[in-house]
Scaffold this active site. Structure first.
Site, PDB file in Angstrom:
ATOM      1  N   SER A 118       5.333   6.627  -2.389  1.00 34.59           N
ATOM      2  CA  SER A 118       6.420   6.127  -3.235  1.00 34.59           C
ATOM      3  C   SER A 118       7.577   5.539  -2.427  1.00 34.59           C
ATOM      4  CB  SER A 118       6.936   7.233  -4.166  1.00 34.59           C
ATOM      5  OG  SER A 118       5.898   7.743  -4.976  1.00 34.59           O
ATOM      6  N   ARG A 119       7.288   5.089  -1.228  1.00 35.72           N
ATOM      7  CA  ARG A 119       8.295   4.499  -0.339  1.00 35.72           C
ATOM      8  C   ARG A 119       9.393   5.484   0.068  1.00 35.72           C
ATOM      9  NH1 ARG A 119       4.625   1.670   0.179  1.00 35.72           N
ATOM     10  NH2 ARG A 119       4.531  -0.594   0.179  1.00 35.72           N
ATOM     11  N   MET A 120       9.115   6.786  -0.062  1.00 34.07           N
ATOM     12  CA  MET A 120      10.080   7.804   0.372  1.00 34.07           C
ATOM     13  C   MET A 120       9.737   8.223   1.799  1.00 34.07           C
ATOM     14  SD  MET A 120      12.286   8.139  -1.993  1.00 34.07           S
ATOM     15  CE  MET A 120      13.087   9.707  -1.655  1.00 34.07           C
ATOM     16  N   ARG A 139       0.854  -1.175   0.000  1.00 38.83           N
ATOM     17  CA  ARG A 139       0.000   0.000   0.000  1.00 38.83           C
ATOM     18  C   ARG A 139       0.890   1.225   0.000  1.00 38.83           C
ATOM     19  NH1 ARG A 139      -2.642   0.855   5.922  1.00 38.83           N
ATOM     20  NH2 ARG A 139      -2.780   2.965   5.092  1.00 38.83           N
TER      21      ARG A 139
END
Length: 234
Positions: A211-213, A30
């Site tokens: 965005s996994r940042m 997610r």
């Protein structure tokens, strides 16, 4: 150039990527978008920040917001983890209670360092702690022990925590024997049971981002006794 993969033991290579179990897991993800975490959001004291996030977790309906993963290592460095409830948080650190003869109790005596993890998935947050561990004073363990429900007090006497037992019936028998032993009187604190306090050396606050940042801000102790804040790459 030789292919280093030729030297890998096939038994250690794991299942092929076409394995159906892995194909079911791979798409599970997610994107996190609940918010961010900036250096300006932090309090000077990391424990105050953890208390704030604990309050947010409780207010946000997280079940067992004080549940944390406690990771220890034995004298040979072999790690183990389990979920324990945080039962105190003050200027000295994070407090939990256990049977000193349990796996974690024995491992902490041999190697008095541990890691803690609070996984608040619904808030897209986690807190990671590393620190040194000391036993609580007996009077502090007694105060907490006598505040527990009577059944939990009897359970501390009845359970040889982490030891192999023959059956559930054997455990029930031990509990019944403890209840008969103490009758209606006070249940004393066992010598083998009490608290540990984790004095933090690092505290990391993790906030999920798109965005996994993700945002990762870590407090780390300095040689002067204060705290330094560092941003870590996600």
């Amino acid at each position: 150039m030789s292919d280093s993969r030729q030297n890998v033991d096939p038994a250690l290579s794991g299942p092929a990527r076409s394995d159906p179990a892995l194909s079911d897991l791979a798409p599970l993800r997610r994107d996190y978008a609940a918010g961010g975490l900036a250096e300006s959001d932090l309090t000077p004291d990391p424990l105050a920040m953890v208390r704030r996030w604990l309050a947010d977790a409780a207010a946000g309906g997280i079940r067992e917001p004080n549940a944390m993963v406690v990771s220890t290592a034995d004298a040979d460095g072999a790690p183990s983890s389990r979920v324990v409830l945080l039962k105190g948080l003050d200027e000295h650190g994070f407090v939990f209670f256990t049977n000193y003869g349990s796996d974690k109790g024995v491992e902490l005596e041999a190697n008095p360092r541990c890691a803690l993890l609070f996984p608040w998935h619904d808030l897209e947050r986690q807190v990671r702690v590393q620190g040194r561990v000391t036993r609580l004073a007996r009077e502090d363990s007694e105060a907490y022990f006598h505040a527990r429900p009577r059944g939990s007090q009897l359970g501390a006497w009845a359970s040889p925590q982490s030891q192999v037992v023959g059956s559930r019936a054997a455990l029930d028998t031990r509990y019944a024997e403890a209840a008969e032993r103490f009758g209606d009187g006070e249940v004393p604190l066992p010598d083998f049971w009490g608290g540990f306090c984790v004095a933090p050396e690092s505290v990391e606050l993790w906030q999920g981002r798109t965005s996994r940042m993700h945002d990762r801000l870590r407090y780390r102790t300095t040689s002067q006794g204060g705290w330094k804040v560092e941003r870590l790459a996600p």
